[in-house]
Design an enzyme around this catalytic site. Structure first.
Site, mmCIF file in Angstrom:
data_model
loop_
_atom_site.group_PDB
_atom_site.id
_atom_site.type_symbol
_atom_site.label_atom_id
_atom_site.label_comp_id
_atom_site.label_asym_id
_atom_site.label_seq_id
_atom_site.Cartn_x
_atom_site.Cartn_y
_atom_site.Cartn_z
ATOM 1 N N GLU A 81 56.762 -3.632 -27.670
ATOM 2 C CA GLU A 81 56.362 -4.950 -28.192
ATOM 3 C C GLU A 81 54.863 -4.978 -28.399
ATOM 4 O O GLU A 81 54.134 -4.306 -27.678
ATOM 5 C CB GLU A 81 56.688 -6.042 -27.149
ATOM 6 C CG GLU A 81 58.120 -6.082 -26.723
ATOM 7 C CD GLU A 81 58.367 -7.114 -25.607
ATOM 8 O OE1 GLU A 81 57.412 -7.794 -25.185
ATOM 9 O OE2 GLU A 81 59.527 -7.215 -25.185
ATOM 10 N N CYS A 101 12.732 -34.049 -33.625
ATOM 11 C CA CYS A 101 12.356 -32.695 -33.192
ATOM 12 C C CYS A 101 12.202 -31.781 -34.417
ATOM 13 O O CYS A 101 13.082 -31.720 -35.268
ATOM 14 C CB CYS A 101 13.454 -32.166 -32.274
ATOM 15 S SG CYS A 101 13.385 -30.394 -32.007
ATOM 16 N N LYS A 108 51.254 -6.290 -27.734
ATOM 17 C CA LYS A 108 50.643 -7.000 -26.599
ATOM 18 C C LYS A 108 49.707 -8.059 -27.170
ATOM 19 O O LYS A 108 48.693 -7.746 -27.795
ATOM 20 C CB LYS A 108 49.876 -6.034 -25.697
ATOM 21 C CG LYS A 108 49.354 -6.705 -24.450
ATOM 22 C CD LYS A 108 48.856 -5.691 -23.444
ATOM 23 C CE LYS A 108 48.561 -6.331 -22.103
ATOM 24 N NZ LYS A 108 47.526 -7.367 -22.170
ATOM 25 N N GLU A 136 53.552 -15.852 -24.133
ATOM 26 C CA GLU A 136 52.127 -15.946 -24.425
ATOM 27 C C GLU A 136 51.856 -17.141 -25.339
ATOM 28 O O GLU A 136 52.512 -17.309 -26.368
ATOM 29 C CB GLU A 136 51.737 -14.642 -25.133
ATOM 30 C CG GLU A 136 50.368 -14.138 -24.842
ATOM 31 C CD GLU A 136 50.164 -13.617 -23.414
ATOM 32 O OE1 GLU A 136 51.128 -13.585 -22.615
ATOM 33 O OE2 GLU A 136 49.009 -13.279 -23.108
ATOM 34 N N LYS A 168 58.534 -1.291 -22.346
ATOM 35 C CA LYS A 168 59.390 -1.757 -21.248
ATOM 36 C C LYS A 168 60.683 -0.970 -21.226
ATOM 37 O O LYS A 168 61.302 -0.768 -22.285
ATOM 38 C CB LYS A 168 59.734 -3.249 -21.445
ATOM 39 C CG LYS A 168 58.537 -4.140 -21.442
ATOM 40 C CD LYS A 168 58.885 -5.552 -21.859
ATOM 41 C CE LYS A 168 57.613 -6.387 -21.900
ATOM 42 N NZ LYS A 168 57.829 -7.738 -22.391
ATOM 43 N N ARG A 195 49.644 -18.968 -15.456
ATOM 44 C CA ARG A 195 49.883 -17.888 -14.504
ATOM 45 C C ARG A 195 49.104 -18.114 -13.201
ATOM 46 O O ARG A 195 49.594 -17.816 -12.119
ATOM 47 C CB ARG A 195 49.459 -16.556 -15.143
ATOM 48 C CG ARG A 195 49.589 -15.386 -14.234
ATOM 49 C CD ARG A 195 49.343 -14.080 -14.964
ATOM 50 N NE ARG A 195 49.491 -12.979 -14.043
ATOM 51 C CZ ARG A 195 48.524 -12.528 -13.268
ATOM 52 N NH1 ARG A 195 47.333 -13.074 -13.317
ATOM 53 N NH2 ARG A 195 48.745 -11.531 -12.439
ATOM 54 N N LYS A 221 47.058 0.382 -24.487
ATOM 55 C CA LYS A 221 46.046 -0.407 -25.191
ATOM 56 C C LYS A 221 45.464 0.314 -26.409
ATOM 57 O O LYS A 221 45.450 1.543 -26.458
ATOM 58 C CB LYS A 221 44.904 -0.733 -24.226
ATOM 59 C CG LYS A 221 45.348 -1.405 -22.946
ATOM 60 C CD LYS A 221 45.327 -2.880 -23.057
ATOM 61 C CE LYS A 221 43.920 -3.356 -22.852
ATOM 62 N NZ LYS A 221 43.844 -4.652 -22.181
ATOM 63 N N CYS A 224 18.717 -31.471 -27.291
ATOM 64 C CA CYS A 224 17.383 -32.053 -27.328
ATOM 65 C C CYS A 224 17.556 -33.505 -27.754
ATOM 66 O O CYS A 224 18.232 -33.798 -28.732
ATOM 67 C CB CYS A 224 16.534 -31.302 -28.354
ATOM 68 S SG CYS A 224 15.097 -32.221 -28.893
ATOM 69 N N LEU A 253 50.246 -6.196 -15.854
ATOM 70 C CA LEU A 253 50.732 -4.884 -16.299
ATOM 71 C C LEU A 253 49.680 -3.824 -16.009
ATOM 72 O O LEU A 253 48.486 -4.092 -16.092
ATOM 73 C CB LEU A 253 50.975 -4.909 -17.811
ATOM 74 C CG LEU A 253 52.139 -5.749 -18.309
ATOM 75 C CD1 LEU A 253 52.053 -5.916 -19.824
ATOM 76 C CD2 LEU A 253 53.468 -5.093 -17.939
HETATM 77 S S1 IVH Z 1 55.447 -8.462 -20.170
HETATM 78 C C1 IVH Z 1 55.379 -8.226 -15.383
HETATM 79 N N1 IVH Z 1 54.977 -8.436 -22.710
HETATM 80 O O1 IVH Z 1 49.799 -9.261 -20.746
HETATM 81 C C2 IVH Z 1 54.551 -8.541 -16.557
HETATM 82 N N2 IVH Z 1 53.261 -9.221 -21.290
HETATM 83 O O2 IVH Z 1 48.310 -7.675 -18.825
HETATM 84 C C3 IVH Z 1 55.409 -8.967 -17.659
HETATM 85 N N3 IVH Z 1 51.254 -9.963 -22.472
HETATM 86 O O3 IVH Z 1 50.249 -11.382 -18.016
HETATM 87 C C4 IVH Z 1 54.627 -9.203 -18.847
HETATM 88 N N4 IVH Z 1 51.967 -9.540 -24.498
HETATM 89 O O4 IVH Z 1 50.403 -12.425 -20.324
HETATM 90 C C5 IVH Z 1 54.486 -8.723 -21.506
HETATM 91 N N5 IVH Z 1 54.729 -8.370 -25.017
HETATM 92 C C6 IVH Z 1 54.238 -8.656 -23.818
HETATM 93 C C7 IVH Z 1 52.952 -9.188 -23.639
HETATM 94 C C8 IVH Z 1 52.500 -9.447 -22.352
HETATM 95 C C9 IVH Z 1 50.962 -10.006 -23.773
HETATM 96 C C10 IVH Z 1 50.335 -10.379 -21.394
HETATM 97 C C11 IVH Z 1 51.000 -11.172 -20.302
HETATM 98 C C12 IVH Z 1 50.653 -10.482 -19.018
HETATM 99 C C13 IVH Z 1 49.503 -9.620 -19.421
HETATM 100 C C14 IVH Z 1 49.446 -8.403 -18.538
#
Ligand code: IVH
Length: 674
Positions: free
Chosen positions: A116, A434, A118, A176, A292, A139, A316, A429, A86
């Site tokens: 959502e 010791c 992260k 995840e 998204k 991945r 972030k 060690c 992302l």
């Molecule tokens: S969507 C096309 N949703 O963040 C990418 N990813 O930095 C679709 N991740 O590799 C991923 N929470 O492992 C998505 N709610 C979430 C997420 C998420 C964590 C991780 C995922 C991805 C990474 C990208």
């Protein structure tokens, strides 16, 4: 018992359906429908039927989570659709610009977005064929990952078979793998207790657990899964991302809490702020949110760049990171001889706490980061975790600094420092006498949870060992008041107090002595179990491996470790010396009337004012209760002091009785009025 093959087959299927249902309620919905004993009884019945009629065993049976299958472990798996990453955004303006571009391309200004959390974990791809989990892969580089099917199968929140009648012929979901923060801390305690290297953060713990060669180890790790996206799908279509998530829920795949649909930029921004505020009370580690575009047709219009979709973006949180310089790299020798490197840092304030030290974990990690003295480094603090060096950002090198390499000899005694085997990253060690190990052993022996020798802290121990007054732990009991007075730290009164504290420790129960000895795998709990069973050191020392193994909480590894420990000449001598000094090494019988909390499980969170956490735990134990560290539905009471953490939130969610400090003190007082 059913008397024909068809009958057995039917009962087996029935049991599987029931067990799957209960697993779904427990692991996915977090809302169990039966008590653990009932679930265990169903599983036992199924196991026994499958043992009698192995022809009925199928790979998606709930009994088949831990199979023998190492064969395909970590073989490359090519993803049918690349697993992209992302794009990151960090502020409001970035998000406004991103939404602006989508409005421009789609020509639609009534857009809907799914937002959502992260999750900071490890992303995996799960392939279901006709509803059955067939392959799971990491991945990797996005094109090709590694086969982790055998390990993934052990994770209970991942269904081996999708729920529902009409499952798609081919369904590839992505999500995840992660570990809750509490579980991570417990896991690290356990690893430390077992003399293994703890993980740096929950993400590393999840990644490390997923990459175990032996699925039986992975099975013991508290890994969880959330679904967040998909790869290839045949036999089902969706029009929105929300619809996809809803289908996943009905199919038994967990999704993160808090997910919602937003219609305006302001809503997205509010959601991000709300998540950031809740961050510490959420059970798992988040590093931001993901936004998204909801309509899949609009996603198609937006398309992808080479690395990431244009229809999704990460927003972030402010990182808990800071930069500082490395003043020195030191190595420490632990009580079991493990040599660990630590970075001394120029003090820097990070989310309200001054940090002047960070762990470098092990020498492989130093080599990977190539950290050297004087480097400017980025450090990070996650939750309660010890700060960690993330990377070197500026190398102010004069050319004279050499890469920091692992010592070949113990920095304290000069004995060889070696890796026990190829799998191990730690170096140790090899010298059992010791002085640095002895120092750490003695500090542990005297600590509050062990022999509780007040006043015998780091500084005193250092002087005792430095002055060669002690060469074995038992020497402590031969020390006179005058011996202490000869040390810098002690005047007459303090020396007398020290003697009194040492004398008093002679009557500590066996369990504390066992914990204090620092036997591999013997933490406070195992020590209590052993002491309860054997009552005296002599009886325990005579126990055979077979006998030890028979004890409920003790498996073959721990049994062997305990037996080997007491088989050593040095240990036999140590115990003899303890006896000569008149140390009890007995577990007092607990009168039945004095264990009103028998069978009750407590979790303490936050700070108590009237007593320390370990005193509170000791008190609970004395009354027969069981203090534990993580909240589950089995917890009876959560004691919440000031600044409680996510454990309190979890307890509230599970409807567990919560005691504030006042109520807790009242309870203790009522149960033991002294
Ligand atoms: S969507 C096309 N949703 O963040 C990418 N990813 O930095 C679709 N991740 O590799 C991923 N929470 O492992 C998505 N709610 C979430 C997420 C998420 C964590 C991780 C995922 C991805 C990474 C990208």
């Amino acid at each position: 018992m059913h008397d024909n093959a068809a009958g057995n087959g039917k009962r087996i299927e029935q049991l599987r359906d029931l067990i799957r249902h209960h697993e779904y309620r427990y692991y996915v919905l977090d809302n169990p429908a039966v008590a653990d004993v009932e679930y265990d009884a169903l599983l036992k019945e199924l196991q026994s039927l499958e043992q009698q009629f192995p022809e009925h065993i199928t790979p998606d049976s709930p009994t088949q989570r831990v199979g023998g299958g190492l064969s395909s472990a970590f073989m490359p798996v090519r993803h049918s659709v690349p697993m992209l990453s992302l794009d990151n955004t960090y502020n409001e303006q970035d998000i406004r610009d991103w939404v602006g571009r989508i409005v421009k391309v789609t020509g639609d200004n009534t857009l809907a977005f799914v937002v959502e959390p992260k999750i900071d974990g490890v992303s995996v791809n799960l392939k279901y064929e006709n509803g059955v989990l067939v392959v799971a892969a990491t991945r990797g580089d996005g094109e090709t990952g590694e086969d982790v099917t055998a390990n993934i199968r052990t994770i209970r929140s991942i269904p081996l078979r999708l729920r529902g009648e009409s499952v798609p012929a081919f369904f590839e979901v992505r999500g995840e793998i992660y570990i809750d923060k509490d579980d991570f801390l417990n896991l690290n305690h356990l690893l430390l207790d077992q003399n293994e290297i703890p993980f740096a953060n929950p993400r590393n713990a999840a990644a490390g657990s997923l990459r175990q060669k032996n699925p039986r180890i992975t099975a013991k790790r508290p890994l969880k899964f959330f679904v967040h996206s998909y790869g290839k799908i045949d036999g089902k279509s969706f029009t929105t991302h929300r619809e996809f998530l809803d289908y996943c829920s009905s199919a038994g795949l967990r999704q993160a809490e808090l997910i919602k649909v937003c219609h305006t930029i302001d809503d997205i921004i509010d959601f991000q702020r709300a998540c950031e505020q809740k961050r510490d009370t959420i059970a798992y580690e988040l590093d931001g949110i993901v936004v998204k575009l909801n309509a899949l047709e609009q996603q198609r219009i937006m398309g992808f760049t080479a690395k990431s979709p244009r229809w999704a973006v990460a927003y972030k949180f402010v990182a808990r990171q800071a930069t500082t310089t490395v003043n020195a790299i030191r190595v420490q020798v632990g009580r079991t001889g493990v040599i660990t490197p630590v970075a001394d840092l120029a003090p820097v304030v990070l989310s309200g706490v001054t940090i002047s030290r960070a762990t470098l974990h092990n020498f492989d990690e130093i080599a990977r980061l190539d950290v050297r003295v004087n480097d400017t480094v980025l450090i990070e603090r996650a939750g309660d975790v010890i700060p960690k060096v993330i990377k070197v950002i500026d190398r102010e090198r004069t050319g004279r600094d050499n890469p920091f390499t692992a010592p070949l000899n113990c920095p304290a005694c000069g004995a060889p420092a070696i890796k026990e085997n190829d799998e191990e990253v730690a170096i140790r060690c090899v010298n059992p006498s010791c002085p640095a190990q002895l120092e750490q052993k003695l500090i542990h022996f005297a600590c509050r949870e062990a022999m509780d020798i007040e006043g015998l802290g780091d500084a005193a121990v250092e002087q005792l060992i430095g002055g060669k007054l002690i060469t074995a732990i038992s020497d402590l009991y031969a020390l006179t008041k005058e011996d202490f007075m000869a040390l810098e730290l002690f005047r007459e009164k303090k020396a007398q107090n020290m003697r009194n504290a040492i004398e008093k420790s002679k009557s500590q129960p066996l369990s504390r002595m066992l914990f204090g000895l620092g036997i591999r795998h013997v933490g406070e709990k195992v020590a209590l179990v052993l002491a309860d069973r054997y009552r005296s050191m002599d009886a325990l020392m005579q126990a055979s491996v077979e006998e030890l193994q028979m004890i409920n909480e003790i498996g073959p590894v721990i049994a062997a470790e305990i037996h080997d420990y007491f088989d050593q000449n040095a240990v036999i001598e140590l115990v003899k010396a303890f006896k000569l000094h008149g140390i009890a090494m007995r577990e007092p019988e607990r009168p039945a009337g004095l264990t009103p909390l028998a069978g009750k499980t407590f979790v303490l969170t936050g700070e108590l004012t009237a007593m320390s956490r370990s005193d509170a735990e000791a008190k609970i134990r004395t009354l027969g209760g069981n203090p534990t560290t993580s909240v589950s539905k089995k917890t009876d009471y959560v004691v919440a002091g000031t600044h409680p953490g996510s454990k309190l939130t979890k307890a509230e969610k599970l409807g567990i009785t919560i005691l504030d400090e006042h109520k807790f003190m009242e309870l203790l007082h009522t149960l033991s009025p002294d």
